[in-house]
Design an enzyme around this catalytic site. Sequence first.
Site, mmCIF file in Angstrom:
data_model
loop_
_atom_site.group_PDB
_atom_site.id
_atom_site.type_symbol
_atom_site.label_atom_id
_atom_site.label_comp_id
_atom_site.label_asym_id
_atom_site.label_seq_id
_atom_site.Cartn_x
_atom_site.Cartn_y
_atom_site.Cartn_z
ATOM 1 C CB SER A 97 -0.900 0.011 1.234
ATOM 2 O OG SER A 97 -1.558 -1.219 1.365
HETATM 3 C C1 LIG Z 1 -3.460 -4.192 -0.238
HETATM 4 S S1 LIG Z 1 -2.777 -5.739 0.011
HETATM 5 C C2 LIG Z 1 -2.021 -5.621 1.601
HETATM 6 C C3 LIG Z 1 -1.028 -4.563 1.743
HETATM 7 C C4 LIG Z 1 -0.059 -4.817 2.861
HETATM 8 N N1 LIG Z 1 -0.607 -4.421 4.109
HETATM 9 C C5 LIG Z 1 1.219 -4.115 2.533
HETATM 10 O O1 LIG Z 1 1.357 -2.921 2.749
HETATM 11 O O2 LIG Z 1 2.072 -4.793 1.963
HETATM 12 C C6 LIG Z 1 -4.176 -6.747 0.434
HETATM 13 C C7 LIG Z 1 -3.809 -8.166 0.750
HETATM 14 O O3 LIG Z 1 -4.956 -8.791 1.283
HETATM 15 C C8 LIG Z 1 -4.922 -10.121 0.898
HETATM 16 N N2 LIG Z 1 -6.252 -10.711 1.068
HETATM 17 C C9 LIG Z 1 -7.343 -10.592 0.275
HETATM 18 N N3 LIG Z 1 -8.367 -11.293 0.784
HETATM 19 C C10 LIG Z 1 -7.928 -11.840 1.934
HETATM 20 C C11 LIG Z 1 -8.527 -12.687 2.898
HETATM 21 N N4 LIG Z 1 -9.788 -13.112 2.770
HETATM 22 N N5 LIG Z 1 -7.777 -13.075 3.944
HETATM 23 C C12 LIG Z 1 -6.481 -12.671 4.074
HETATM 24 N N6 LIG Z 1 -5.864 -11.892 3.182
HETATM 25 C C13 LIG Z 1 -6.572 -11.474 2.128
HETATM 26 C C14 LIG Z 1 -4.447 -10.077 -0.540
HETATM 27 O O4 LIG Z 1 -3.959 -11.326 -0.971
HETATM 28 C C15 LIG Z 1 -3.395 -8.982 -0.444
HETATM 29 O O5 LIG Z 1 -2.125 -9.541 -0.211
#
Ligand SMILES: C[S@@+](CC[C@H](N)C(=O)[O-])C[C@H]1O[C@@H](n2cnc3c(N)ncnc32)[C@H](O)[C@@H]1O
Length: 402
Positions: A97
């Site tokens: 992000s």
């Molecule tokens: C915007 S990214 C995260 C950004 C992270 N906090 C960073 O700064 O690197 C969103 C993440 O949520 C994960 N995600 C989506 N659905 C999810 C779920 N049901 N449970 C866990 N993770 C999930 C995606 O695979 C992705 O890696």
Amino acid sequence: MTDPALLRSRMIDELTAGGFLDPGWREAFLAVPRHAFIPDVVWQEQRRDLVPFHRAEDPDRWLRQAYAPHQALITQVDDGYPVGPGLIGDRISSSASQPNVVALMLAALEVTPGMRVCEIGTGTGYNTALLAQHLGADHVTTIEVDAAVATQARRALSATGYGAVTVITGDGAHGYPPHAPYDRILSTAAVQQVPSAWVAQTRPGGRVLTPWGTPYLNGALLSLTVGEDGTARGHLVDNVAFMWLRDQRIPLIWVRDCVYDENKAMVSHTDIHPGRVTDDYHAALAIGLMVPGCEYRLCRAQDDSGEYTMWFLHPPSRSWASIGYIPNTDTYEVNQLGPRHLWDEVETAYTRWVQAGSPTADQWQFTITPGGQRVELPATTPQEECLIVGDAFDDGKAALPA
Ligand SMILES: C[S@@+](CC[C@H](N)C(=O)[O-])C[C@H]1O[C@@H](n2cnc3c(N)ncnc32)[C@H](O)[C@@H]1O
């Protein structure tokens, strides 16, 4: 080669100058090397394609991007299986992000030492490392649905000294009961409906902070406080856009896949400029709440006439509507077809929003119980009725023709 520590300190200066970085988080941002969490391949948007960029192609550019304060880095597309020719992707499925958004969400989390946090959506692990630096790695549990992304994050966390964080590979919608109750649950994936497990696993007085949205508007940050009775109440506190939690994704759809039988459409006219129902953030939020499942797309004319068509789509019920915008005119032609009359619904919702005094996003009140999510606009006078949306989440099933 540019010095990562120098880039990091510049990023922190910019975040501070922009008012994003809470002074209490400065030390953590200084301590965590963001570039250690960025994979060697990131993806860049080129028109509608997602194209890989390899660190080896231009190591300096890769490093500068790792410390760009207002840039998200796409770290996975199509759940790791890009289908396009030459490995070109369609959908962003993981990212690091934007640092300014990371900073504003951490400030909004309002954590104090000793608190225990569960993060949903580990992604690269950068945000996880900031939490671990601030609270202690043993106070942080993080859940990532994608096994390859979780493995990469675990590796980066260990390499940077935060290996004691619990990284779970699984569906974060269920939380992680063995470490509950948490003082805070922080999601870095957007929801349309807050999972009740998050509320159940947060201690009374604790908070759930999550990006929230509708297919009409993905762009709000919801902060909920859990009460003694296990009900969470709260409101929208900022404007952020995130990828959806995997189970709550909206299928990628092209206008051409949804629009059919244009010659059979019901034709009418409206004097509402299409920009009024899409460009105003607060109006779009209210319409998204009152017209479940509706999405919109703007398609400009190929020439320089300034004309465009605004399409409103609800793929599960095969309903569509369009407004043709022509500059310097006051009425616009509407076409609609399908079981839902989408423009009529949008126009009614917009009118109700205006009649309610054009309330801003933060005025909507959210209540989450084990039975579901309720969103309402409280009445401001005893004579008024409150505007209740109920469960704004549309899984499309209710609208399917019999
Ligand atoms: C915007 S990214 C995260 C950004 C992270 N906090 C960073 O700064 O690197 C969103 C993440 O949520 C994960 N995600 C989506 N659905 C999810 C779920 N049901 N449970 C866990 N993770 C999930 C995606 O695979 C992705 O890696």
